[in-house]
Design an enzyme around this catalytic site. Sequence first.
Site, mmCIF file in Angstrom:
data_model
loop_
_atom_site.group_PDB
_atom_site.id
_atom_site.type_symbol
_atom_site.label_atom_id
_atom_site.label_comp_id
_atom_site.label_asym_id
_atom_site.label_seq_id
_atom_site.Cartn_x
_atom_site.Cartn_y
_atom_site.Cartn_z
ATOM 1 N N GLU A 34 80.547 104.008 -20.826
ATOM 2 C CA GLU A 34 79.890 103.992 -22.130
ATOM 3 C C GLU A 34 78.937 105.181 -22.240
ATOM 4 O OE1 GLU A 34 76.999 100.980 -24.701
ATOM 5 O OE2 GLU A 34 78.391 100.172 -23.214
ATOM 6 N N ASP A 86 75.895 106.419 -24.883
ATOM 7 C CA ASP A 86 75.086 105.829 -25.946
ATOM 8 C C ASP A 86 74.104 106.798 -26.584
ATOM 9 O OD1 ASP A 86 76.161 103.311 -25.426
ATOM 10 O OD2 ASP A 86 74.587 102.800 -23.998
ATOM 11 N N GLU A 104 71.051 105.634 -28.966
ATOM 12 C CA GLU A 104 70.359 104.477 -29.530
ATOM 13 C C GLU A 104 69.065 104.968 -30.178
ATOM 14 O OE1 GLU A 104 71.484 100.651 -26.840
ATOM 15 O OE2 GLU A 104 70.244 102.169 -25.843
#
Length: 290
Positions: free
Chosen positions: A104, A106, A108
């Site tokens: 993953e 990310d 954010e």
Amino acid sequence: MDFLRKMLATLILCVMLLSLSVSAKPATFLQDFKVAWEDSHVKVVEGGAAIQLRLDQNSGCGFASKYKYMYGRVSMKIKLVPGDSAGTVTAFYMNSDADVTHNELDFEFLGNRSGQPYTVQTNVFAEGKGEREQRVNLWFDPSLAYHTYSILWNHHHIVFMVDEVPIRVYKNNEAKGIPYPKSTPMGVYSTLWEADNWATRGGLEKIDWSKAPFLAYYRDFDIEGCPVPGPMSCTSNPSNLWERSPTYTDLTPVQARAYRWVRMNHMVYDYCTDKPRYPVPPPECVAGFY
């Protein structure tokens, strides 16, 4: 600031020239994405040019690409939640969504109290191992206009970029025994959700539901990569310049200067230097960054 403006202008020119030689696949929401969570909170706006995500006390929401990709470059223009957005998280990420080996990448965006800087947290999960957070305070208000957020993922490195300025680089150091995402293709996702137990000042600032609904906007989806399953693999497709071009195997000198500027002036957290959490630095930190 004059140096930064000149540097950003040079970066933009380089990107424009590169776009003449790289075959990109402009994505449209209806063709390439689907609502993954709470249809009623995902809305097509701006005459079909943009997508609105909505968070209220009933639900957050999200969307996902219809395909997964094995290496590539993905970009989205995002306009974040304005005003008092404490406790909210707007996310843009790639995810293998695999039970066996989780990978993953990310972005954010952590909501804030009005007047405070907007913080973006990046994280890398490589072959099931995560907890590699870095945080950068953005040098502009990302709720006033659209800005471009990009993830480049290839054999050489992972680069997170804001308006083409690198803010995070994760090198492929497999030769030193450090995990690198490579075993599973990843889809492209975005969500808007409540996380006031940690998102703003470690959970000290709670979400103010009187400010709801919280709205974020997405447009100009762009995906360059190899869909899986697809007609041609990344290793056999000669048109994948994003994978093979020297421009994508290393940072340019201009990008490297911009990256150092971000790390020196806007980085507010780096797991590599968090000694209470990691008395012995993780091996990828010892291996070094750009």
